[in-house]
Design an enzyme around this catalytic site. Structure first.
Site, PDB file in Angstrom:
ATOM      1  N   ASP A   1      37.894  33.854  45.943  1.00 56.01           N
ATOM      2  CA  ASP A   1      38.872  33.056  46.694  1.00 56.01           C
ATOM      3  C   ASP A   1      39.546  33.892  47.784  1.00 56.01           C
ATOM      4  O   ASP A   1      40.351  33.380  48.568  1.00 56.01           O
ATOM      5  CB  ASP A   1      39.890  32.390  45.766  1.00 56.01           C
ATOM      6  CG  ASP A   1      40.749  33.377  45.002  1.00 56.01           C
ATOM      7  OD1 ASP A   1      40.538  34.600  45.136  1.00 56.01           O
ATOM      8  OD2 ASP A   1      41.645  32.929  44.254  1.00 56.01           O
TER       9      ASP A   1
ATOM     10  N   ASP B   1      34.502  31.618  42.000  1.00 59.64           N
ATOM     11  CA  ASP B   1      35.898  31.968  41.717  1.00 59.64           C
ATOM     12  C   ASP B   1      36.737  30.688  41.730  1.00 59.64           C
ATOM     13  O   ASP B   1      36.841  30.023  42.767  1.00 59.64           O
ATOM     14  CB  ASP B   1      36.384  32.932  42.812  1.00 59.64           C
ATOM     15  CG  ASP B   1      37.558  33.775  42.365  1.00 59.64           C
ATOM     16  OD1 ASP B   1      37.966  33.661  41.191  1.00 59.64           O
ATOM     17  OD2 ASP B   1      38.056  34.559  43.198  1.00 59.64           O
TER      18      ASP B   1
ATOM     19  N   LYS C   1      34.930  32.512  37.431  1.00 65.01           N
ATOM     20  CA  LYS C   1      35.985  33.496  37.169  1.00 65.01           C
ATOM     21  C   LYS C   1      37.336  32.803  37.306  1.00 65.01           C
ATOM     22  O   LYS C   1      37.491  31.921  38.163  1.00 65.01           O
ATOM     23  CB  LYS C   1      35.912  34.662  38.171  1.00 65.01           C
ATOM     24  CG  LYS C   1      37.078  35.641  38.068  1.00 65.01           C
ATOM     25  CD  LYS C   1      36.860  36.886  38.899  1.00 65.01           C
ATOM     26  CE  LYS C   1      37.429  36.829  40.290  1.00 65.01           C
ATOM     27  NZ  LYS C   1      38.886  36.547  40.357  1.00 65.01           N
TER      28      LYS C   1
ATOM     29  N   GLU D   1      41.859  33.688  36.767  1.00 60.49           N
ATOM     30  CA  GLU D   1      42.846  34.773  36.684  1.00 60.49           C
ATOM     31  C   GLU D   1      43.811  34.594  35.515  1.00 60.49           C
ATOM     32  O   GLU D   1      44.122  33.466  35.125  1.00 60.49           O
ATOM     33  CB  GLU D   1      43.657  34.834  37.992  1.00 60.49           C
ATOM     34  CG  GLU D   1      42.830  35.202  39.201  1.00 60.49           C
ATOM     35  CD  GLU D   1      43.650  35.346  40.477  1.00 60.49           C
ATOM     36  OE1 GLU D   1      44.897  35.231  40.426  1.00 60.49           O
ATOM     37  OE2 GLU D   1      43.035  35.570  41.529  1.00 60.49           O
TER      38      GLU D   1
ATOM     39  N   GLU E   1      42.186  44.612  38.542  1.00 62.37           N
ATOM     40  CA  GLU E   1      42.535  44.875  39.940  1.00 62.37           C
ATOM     41  C   GLU E   1      43.857  45.628  40.042  1.00 62.37           C
ATOM     42  O   GLU E   1      44.869  45.227  39.438  1.00 62.37           O
ATOM     43  CB  GLU E   1      42.621  43.538  40.711  1.00 62.37           C
ATOM     44  CG  GLU E   1      43.005  43.737  42.175  1.00 62.37           C
ATOM     45  CD  GLU E   1      42.788  42.514  43.053  1.00 62.37           C
ATOM     46  OE1 GLU E   1      42.228  41.501  42.569  1.00 62.37           O
ATOM     47  OE2 GLU E   1      43.176  42.578  44.231  1.00 62.37           O
TER      48      GLU E   1
END
Ligand code: KIV
Length: 300
Positions: A59, A99, A129, A131, A198
């Site tokens: 993204d 994403d 994926k 978050e 990250e």
């Protein structure tokens, strides 16, 4: 429509798609996993030809492709599907990770499953994926329950950059680091097949990597992760904005593109382009007939 031949396939036919369980095998063997982001078919094809293992249609497209400033939040499901579809047309061997954009999984498990299915069915993504931990844990369980692999993402999670206080490194206190480890274990328990870390201190990422059976893919998380990911535009020097300190730039394509475009513009303006070899011929008698008809047409 232009007459442009299709870009030829790589000389050696790509072997089959990388199998998902192979990633855990790579971790066990100590083979590093290479992931890069990509957003269109030609980048997908180039990443495949370079032997990249995983392509993330990230993204980050919001910023590096669509021009939104400093936020991944605005990109929509339809925009993500459009780009992922293009990447999957170009990439054969790498696993393509779609994403899930902000808003596509936050509301409910049902929404998350519906949107993950759209990624797989409509764009050809292999896996998705998302978050965070917390509410994302039940989203992971639901999507995995629907038969779709999920990659987790912890540390700096850009979709929640505002609540994190900006694009800042995470897990820098003992308490935060402990929470990050707990979240990582919970995501593994929920069924994630891999985890992006990250902007996390290297020792924290190393400890998380050692505690997990699933591979970790680092970005700004040090060399102790099982693999690394970089954003296409950062890696190749194509991004206009400020790049984070963890980026290693392997090419300066922005300068190269500027040079090429300026040379093209100068050639067009001076008449140096196109040359004879860039145009199409026609039989002389056809040309003569055309020109005579043309002249008559105007005179009659
Ligand atoms: O969207 C993205 O490109 C990402 C990477 C930075 C991991 O999430």
């Amino acid at each position: 429509m232009s007459i442009r031949p299709r870009t030829p396939a790589p000389a050696t036919p790509a072997p089959g798609k990388l199998a998902l369980p192979e990633l855990a095998e790579m971790k066990r063997r100590g083979d590093k996993i290479v992931m890069v982001t990509a957003y269109d078919a030609s980048s997908g094809r180039l990443a495949d030809a370079a032997g990249i293992d995983l392509i993330l249609v990230g993204d980050t497209a919001a910023m590096v492709v669509l021009g939104h400033e400093s936020s991944t939040v605005p990109v929509t499901m339809d925009e993500m599907l459009f780009m992922t579809r293009a990447v999957t047309r170009g990439a054969r061997r790498p696993l393509v990770v779609g994403d899930m954009p902000f808003g596509s999984y936050q509301v409910s498990d049902e929404d998350a499953v519906r949107n993950a299915i759209r990624f797989v069915k409509e764009s050809g993504a292999d896996v998705v994926k998302l978050e965070g931990a917390g509410p994302s844990l039940s989203r992971v369980r639901a999507i995995v329950g629907a038969g779709i692999g999920v990659m987790g993402h912890l540390g700096l999670t850009p979709q929640s950059a505002t609540v994190l206080g900006g694009f800042k490194a995470q897990g820098r206190t003992a308490e935060q680091a402990r929470r990050l480890l707990d979240d990582a274990l919970a995501l593994e328990g929920a069924g994630c097949f891999a985890l992006v870390l990250e902007a996390v201190p290297a020792p924290v990422a190393e400890r998380v990597t050692a505690e997990l059976e699933i591979p970790t893919i680092g970005i700004g998380a040090g060399a102790g992760c099982d693999g690394q990911v970089l954003v296409w535009h950062d890696l190749l020097g194509l991004y206009d904005g400020r790049t984070p300190r963890f980026v290693k730039q392997y090419a300066d394509l922005k300068a190269e593109i500027a040079r090429a475009l300026e040379a093209y513009a100068a050639d067009v303006r001076s008449g140096a382009f196109p040359e004879e070899r860039h145009t199409y011929a026609m039989p002389e008698e056809e040309l003569a007939e055309f020109e005579s008809e043309h002249v008559h047409g105007h005179r009659d």
